[in-house]
Write an enzyme that holds these catalytic residues in place. Structure first.
Site, PDB file in Angstrom:
ATOM      1  N   HIS A  72      59.785  39.139  32.549  1.00  0.00           N
ATOM      2  CA  HIS A  72      60.219  38.212  31.496  1.00  0.00           C
ATOM      3  C   HIS A  72      59.342  38.338  30.248  1.00  0.00           C
ATOM      4  CE1 HIS A  72      63.052  35.956  34.111  1.00  0.00           C
ATOM      5  NE2 HIS A  72      62.332  36.607  35.014  1.00  0.00           N
ATOM      6  N   LYS A 109      26.580  49.311  26.169  1.00  0.00           N
ATOM      7  CA  LYS A 109      25.315  48.721  26.660  1.00  0.00           C
ATOM      8  C   LYS A 109      24.176  49.027  25.701  1.00  0.00           C
ATOM      9  CE  LYS A 109      26.363  49.145  31.580  1.00  0.00           C
ATOM     10  NZ  LYS A 109      25.999  49.850  32.802  1.00  0.00           N
ATOM     11  N   GLU A 124      37.847  54.491  35.320  1.00  0.00           N
ATOM     12  CA  GLU A 124      36.473  55.009  35.274  1.00  0.00           C
ATOM     13  C   GLU A 124      36.384  56.408  35.864  1.00  0.00           C
ATOM     14  OE1 GLU A 124      33.525  52.438  37.059  1.00  0.00           O
ATOM     15  OE2 GLU A 124      33.041  51.556  35.129  1.00  0.00           O
TER      16      GLU A 124
HETATM   17  O1  PA5 Z   1      31.913  51.770  39.313  1.00  0.00           O
HETATM   18  C1  PA5 Z   1      30.837  51.592  38.768  1.00  0.00           C
HETATM   19  O2  PA5 Z   1      29.887  52.346  38.967  1.00  0.00           O
HETATM   20  C2  PA5 Z   1      30.600  50.399  37.850  1.00  0.00           C
HETATM   21  O3  PA5 Z   1      31.737  49.648  37.648  1.00  0.00           O
HETATM   22  C3  PA5 Z   1      29.543  49.501  38.444  1.00  0.00           C
HETATM   23  O4  PA5 Z   1      29.986  49.072  39.703  1.00  0.00           O
HETATM   24  C4  PA5 Z   1      29.285  48.304  37.554  1.00  0.00           C
HETATM   25  O5  PA5 Z   1      28.914  48.732  36.280  1.00  0.00           O
HETATM   26  C5  PA5 Z   1      28.182  47.435  38.131  1.00  0.00           C
HETATM   27  O6  PA5 Z   1      27.010  48.160  38.299  1.00  0.00           O
HETATM   28  P1  PA5 Z   1      25.862  47.660  39.249  1.00  0.00           P
HETATM   29  O7  PA5 Z   1      26.384  47.538  40.612  1.00  0.00           O
HETATM   30  O8  PA5 Z   1      24.764  48.662  39.120  1.00  0.00           O
HETATM   31  O9  PA5 Z   1      25.435  46.288  38.718  1.00  0.00           O
END
Ligand code: PA5
Length: 445
Positions: free
Chosen positions: A307, A421, A286
């Site tokens: 393996h 989303k 990310e």
């Molecule tokens: O690193 C990030 O920002 C994302 O992985 C969020 O943690 C994830 O999408 C969950 O979001 P939220 O905490 O708003 O539910």
């Protein structure tokens, strides 16, 4: 206290010293941008000095809440996705092993809301009907679909079992300090609340209440976790390139990328580190995977995967290097005994320990992979405890930020995760997405 040691001696034959020095200059610039807060995404640097300036009052409340959970519950359901669950899961398995939910005593921790699987949630709900449990729902935005659906389910079950008032005593909400649907609900219902600071992104939040409450709930020493992170914070503030392993690691990643090695495999030789690798993958994917750039972060669990995937690593497309997180002294060790029949021919190992065998598998693999064109980096972790885990979390966070700046991207946003989303909301018929729906449905025909 001994701390994890980074080494690249098994990668030296893959580059010239000058190349590393050149990349070292970029790492030093990236470090300067990070420390001075002048780089991209600088409104998300709250994690950088967290190990020394975390909120002590909230930390004490986390400890109290964890004691309450341990006194009135046999299980904790942690509801969250991405950065709102992976750190806690990584820590719990690292510290308690992969079998802890199967042990007769001790707190059991289950994770929900990290998928939209009806079967998984049905089975977990059925299991919890006969178990005293609490819920920690974690969502910074408070509107993420997966945890929001799961929270509806477990809140309903808690209210059925304990009544609305009783349920309130078992629901812990970790969310934004100032805004969001979950915050509004928590205030309205009077649930105990913990916060995620505005300037700490989800994947950098494990050392906030996001990670700390579930980790404390298993009885782990969160003081030691923060001590370890503080030790890393202090060590990795070093400005001189060669003396700062986070800078060297970040530079090497980018150097390998330039040489066509665009996949980094995080490797462990302990099953209890599998979720640490999942946490690492989110952190790097990310943070770096944007603007058509970045290394693809992968993970393998050895010796199991030797393996299966081992064949590809040894002889497949030469696009990867590996970074091994190795535990120097295992939590427990077992001696191999002499066997009268010796049908497996392993009596030559009698008197040796299983960890000795594991370490030889590691050494043999590193040499084979180097021969096969796979450079090896390593982090030697003295012990599998909370202190070292805190160190590791901070080491990878800081390395990731430096690496992202070398790459020239903003390591603190994640614009790409919105695409699915939007489509999902349109296909579900969420108000406000009507324009997109017909077009998407026609593409699915
Ligand atoms: O690193 C990030 O920002 C994302 O992985 C969020 O943690 C994830 O999408 C969950 O979001 P939220 O905490 O708003 O539910």
């Amino acid at each position: 206290m001994n701390t994890p040691v980074f080494s690249y001696k098994n990668a030296e034959s893959f580059f010239d010293k000058q190349e590393l020095d050149q990349m070292g200059k970029k790492a030093a610039k990236a470090m300067e941008e990070l420390e001075s807060g002048t780089g991209r995404g600088n409104d998300f640097l709250g994690w950088l000095h967290l190990p020394e300036n975390y909120d002590r009052d909230e930390f004490e409340r986390v400890k109290k809440a964890s004691e309450k959970i341990r006194s009135n519950s046999k299980a904790l359901i942690v509801i969250g996705i991405g950065g709102s669950y992976l750190g806690a899961r990584a820590a719990i398995e690292f510290l308690n092993g992969t079998l802890s939910n199967a042990k007769a005593d001790g707190m059991k921790v289950f994770f929900a809301g990290n998928s939209i699987s009806s079967s998984y949630h049905y089975e977990l709900l059925e299991m919890m009907k006969d178990v005293d449990f609490s819920v920690n729902v974690i969502s910074k935005s408070g509107t993420t679909t997966e945890p929001a659906i799961a929270f509806r389910l477990f809140k309903e079950l808690l209210e059925e079992k304990y009544g609305r008032e009783g349920a309130k005593e078992r629901i812990y909400v970790t969310t934004d300090k100032q805004k969001g649907a979950l915050l509004d609900l928590a205030k309205e219902e009077g649930y105990e609340r913990f916060t995620i600071a505005d300037d700490v992104g989800g994947r950098y939040s494990v050392l906030t209440s996001v990670g700390l409450l579930p980790i404390a709930a298993i009885g782990a020493d969160i003081d030691q976790l923060m001590e370890g992170a503080k030790a890393a914070h202090d060590d990795l503030a070093e400005k001189e390139f060669e003396k700062n392993p986070a800078m060297v690691y970040a530079a090497l990643r980018n150097l390998f990328l330039e040489k066509g090695k665009s996949v980094e495999i995080l490797v462990n030789y302990e099953p209890s580190l599998q979720y640490f690798s999942e946490w690492y993958k989110q952190l790097f994917a990310e943070s770096e995977g944007k603007e058509n750039k970045g290394l693809f972060p992968a993970s393998l669990n050895f010796s199991s995967d030797l393996h299966s995937m081992g064949q590809f690593v040894q002889e497949g497309t030469r696009i990867m290097f590996e970074t091994v997180v190795s535990i120097d002294s295992p939590k427990y060790d077992i001696q191999v005994k002499e066997d009268d029949k010796n049908v497996d021919g392993l009596n030559f190992l009698a008197g040796k320990t299983i960890d000795f065998v594991n370490k030889k598998a590691y050494q043999g693999t590193v040499l084979a992979h180097c021969d096969g064109g796979v450079p090896n980096l390593s982090l030697h972790v003295p012990q599998q405890d909370a202190f070292n885990l805190g160190y590791l979390f901070y080491f990878f966070e800081k390395s990731c930020a430096i690496s992202g700046y070398i790459l020239g991207i903003n390591p603190f946003d994640q614009p790409g995760v919105e695409a699915y989303k939007k489509n999902m909301f349109a296909l579900l018929g969420k108000p406000g997405y009507d324009d997109m729906k017909a077009e998407l449905e026609s593409r699915l025909k």
